[in-house]
Design an enzyme around this catalytic site. Structure first.
Site, PDB file in Angstrom:
ATOM      1  N   PHE A 127       0.992  -1.126  -0.098  1.00 37.66           N
ATOM      2  CA  PHE A 127       0.020  -0.244   0.097  1.00 37.66           C
ATOM      3  C   PHE A 127       0.851   1.239   0.160  1.00 37.66           C
ATOM      4  CE2 PHE A 127      -2.972   3.092   1.766  1.00 37.66           C
ATOM      5  CZ  PHE A 127      -4.128   2.676   1.079  1.00 37.66           C
ATOM      6  N   ASP A 199       1.907  -4.807   8.549  1.00 34.38           N
ATOM      7  CA  ASP A 199       0.558  -4.060   8.464  1.00 34.38           C
ATOM      8  C   ASP A 199      -0.628  -5.075   8.364  1.00 34.38           C
ATOM      9  OD1 ASP A 199      -1.572  -2.238   7.818  1.00 34.38           O
ATOM     10  OD2 ASP A 199      -0.061  -1.004   6.602  1.00 34.38           O
ATOM     11  N   TYR A 224     -10.864   1.411  10.879  1.00 36.71           N
ATOM     12  CA  TYR A 224     -12.232   1.811  10.157  1.00 36.71           C
ATOM     13  C   TYR A 224     -12.377   0.785   8.914  1.00 36.71           C
ATOM     14  CZ  TYR A 224      -8.453   3.928   7.076  1.00 36.71           C
ATOM     15  OH  TYR A 224      -7.348   3.950   6.464  1.00 36.71           O
ATOM     16  N   LYS A 225     -11.697  -0.228   8.874  1.00 38.84           N
ATOM     17  CA  LYS A 225     -11.897  -1.213   7.847  1.00 38.84           C
ATOM     18  C   LYS A 225     -12.675  -2.284   8.606  1.00 38.84           C
ATOM     19  CE  LYS A 225      -8.148   0.236   4.944  1.00 38.84           C
ATOM     20  NZ  LYS A 225      -6.672   0.071   4.798  1.00 38.84           N
ATOM     21  N   ARG A 373     -12.921  -4.776  -6.821  1.00 39.41           N
ATOM     22  CA  ARG A 373     -12.866  -5.393  -5.485  1.00 39.41           C
ATOM     23  C   ARG A 373     -14.020  -5.563  -4.659  1.00 39.41           C
ATOM     24  NH1 ARG A 373      -8.538  -2.618  -1.086  1.00 39.41           N
ATOM     25  NH2 ARG A 373     -10.415  -1.305  -1.142  1.00 39.41           N
TER      26      ARG A 373
HETATM   27  C1  LIG Z   1      -6.054   1.345   4.437  1.00 43.59           C
HETATM   28  C2  LIG Z   1      -4.424   1.048   4.660  1.00 43.59           C
HETATM   29  C3  LIG Z   1      -3.776   1.925   5.424  1.00 43.59           C
HETATM   30  C4  LIG Z   1      -4.431   3.492   5.704  1.00 43.59           C
HETATM   31  O1  LIG Z   1      -3.416   4.287   6.422  1.00 43.59           O
HETATM   32  P1  LIG Z   1      -4.331   5.535   7.089  1.00 43.59           P
HETATM   33  O2  LIG Z   1      -3.257   5.991   7.742  1.00 43.59           O
HETATM   34  O3  LIG Z   1      -5.138   5.120   8.020  1.00 43.59           O
HETATM   35  O4  LIG Z   1      -4.714   6.150   6.111  1.00 43.59           O
HETATM   36  C5  LIG Z   1      -2.429   1.731   5.432  1.00 43.59           C
HETATM   37  N1  LIG Z   1      -1.999   0.557   4.952  1.00 43.59           N
HETATM   38  C6  LIG Z   1      -2.564  -0.305   4.427  1.00 43.59           C
HETATM   39  C7  LIG Z   1      -1.983  -1.483   4.095  1.00 43.59           C
HETATM   40  C8  LIG Z   1      -3.901  -0.253   4.047  1.00 43.59           C
HETATM   41  O5  LIG Z   1      -4.642  -1.016   3.626  1.00 43.59           O
END
Ligand SMILES: *Cc1c(COP(=O)(O)O)cnc(C)c1O
Length: 414
Positions: A127, A199, A224-225, A373
């Site tokens: 990501f 992560d 939030y996921k 997705r």
């Molecule tokens: C959604 C996601 C994030 C989001 O990071 P934020 O700091 O909350 O915006 C980070 N890493 C991964 C792998 C994600 O899927």
């Protein structure tokens, strides 16, 4: 493969051990929500708590609420609620800030333990924010102390050398849903003296995670996921107990001090996980996340995993039944044990297809350049929802509805 019958689908819903969880969520009356991997829907408990915090705690009890309603302990309380979902024993998880910021903290911590090494190894498909944060750390510490190296997945094993300081991986790939083997990779990294950051953005609340058992050093993840904490909910950070007295992190805010209310002039870091706090907790959203996590009370993550795999298998089987859909290519691994809790398909018109689905109440998402997705969230999705989704998808593909102009406008958020 023989067609999946209506009776079979109804039967799966009937015997689903998680069936009672659906009523805990506010879901669209019509349509199917398949984007809980990006923003979990609202548990009713979250709305009640938001009202309580605003209309009672803040409104009436004002500043006394820090003690009276445990606001000050929220990062710890919520961290301890997340811990069992990610296989962490007590005292190792705290809720705070965003995933990006928590990555910054643990990257610095890990690098500070590896003074003779500088490479932060990650995957090309990780990501973007994870990779950007490494670039940021490199710009502060200098390339001699922090140097990002990216490899593709099949090069990962041989890239685990004694030059690498930190291996930073996302357990479930946000595009394909490919699930990495945390135990094996962590062990291989440790054999080379590499510290590991995982992560868990797409794994916490989605599948059983075993941080302690895999002897992971650091982990971060999203609120939030799959944890359904609401838009912009605070994130979490995990640091293995045995490292806590040896590490530090550079965002030395007063909440990470061992005695914040001594108001001393210089920083004395807490020796516990609270050293990963920086400033004042975001009480409203952290309270909401706290309440939302109650949907996981008494949930067996193994059951969640089994249902997630079954939903995915049903989805794929139904898509395969549809001749017209054959130009939709499965991007996710075929074997359910190699996938997280989402399915990705590629198609040159993925964006238009996604917009047309949303128009029909089937909420999925699009990831550039060509990925469609679908998040599979067993606490509130039924087998019949998967059937409805594929029926809508079939209709859109058959009639090429995705070509219509209104479905080909690019929004800011996809
Ligand atoms: C959604 C996601 C994030 C989001 O990071 P934020 O700091 O909350 O915006 C980070 N890493 C991964 C792998 C994600 O899927």
């Amino acid at each position: 493969m023989s067609r999946v019958s209506e009776e079979q689908i109804a039967q799966w819903d009937l015997i689903d051990p998680l069936v009672d969880k659906r009523q805990l969520f506010k879901l669209p009356e019509k349509g199917v929500y398949l984007d809980g991997n990006s923003l979990g829907p609202m548990p009713f408990s979250a709305a009640e708590r938001a009202k309580e915090v605003l209309e009672h705690q803040w409104a009436n009890d004002l500043i006394t609420s820090w003690n009276k309603h445990g606001w000050i302990d929220l990062p710890t309380t919520v961290g301890e609620k997340i811990a069992p979902l990610i296989g962490a024993g007590p005292g190792q998880v705290i809720c705070c800030d965003s995933t990006s910021i928590n990555l910054f903290k643990v990257l610095n911590s890990a690098l500070s333990l590896q003074t003779s090494r500088s490479v932060v190894l990650s995957l090309t498909g990780n990501f973007p924010t994870d990779l950007y944060m490494v670039e940021g750390v490199a710009s502060l510490l200098g390339e001699d102390a922090c140097h990002l190296k990216l490899v593709c997945e099949d090069e990962l094993e041989e890239a685990l050398t004694s030059e690498v300081a930190v291996l930073m991986l996302t357990q479930v790939d946000f595009r394909s849903g490919h699930l990495l083997d945390m135990q094996r990779i962590t062990r291989q990294a440790h054999e080379q003296g590499i510290l590991v950051i995982w992560d868990l953005a797409h794994s916490a609340g989605a599948l059983p995670v075993r941080l302690d058992e895999c002897e992971v050093d650091f982990a971060v993840g999203c609120g939030y996921k799959y944890l359904n904490g609401g838009p912009g909910a605070p994130a979490f950070v995990y640091v293995a107990t045995h490292l806590q007295a040896r590490v530090s992190q550079p965002l030395k805010g007063w909440m990470g001090h061992k005695q914040p209310f001594a108001f001393s002039q210089s920083y004395a870091q807490s020796q516990s996980i609270t050293q990963y706090l920086c400033g004042t907790p975001s009480v409203v959203s952290m309270s909401v996340l706290d309440a939302a996590l109650s949907v996981f009370d008494d949930v067996d993550m193994q059951q969640v995993r089994e249902k997630s795999e079954a939903l995915g298998e049903l989805f794929i089987a139904l898509v395969e039944e549809e001749g017209e859909l054959t130009d939709l290519k499965l991007e996710s691994p075929k074997a359910p044990q190699d996938r997280g809790s989402q399915l990705a398909f590629t198609h040159e018109h993925a964006h238009g297809i996604c917009q047309a689905l949303i128009d029909k109440g089937v909420i999925a998402d699009f990831r550039a350049p060509n990925i469609l997705r679908f998040g599979l969230t067993p606490l509130y999705l039924r087998y019949q929802d998967i059937r409805d989704c594929v029926q809508t998808l079939t209709h859109i593909m058959e009639h090429k509805i995705y070509l219509q102009a209104q479905f080909n406008v690019q929004n800011k958020v996809t």
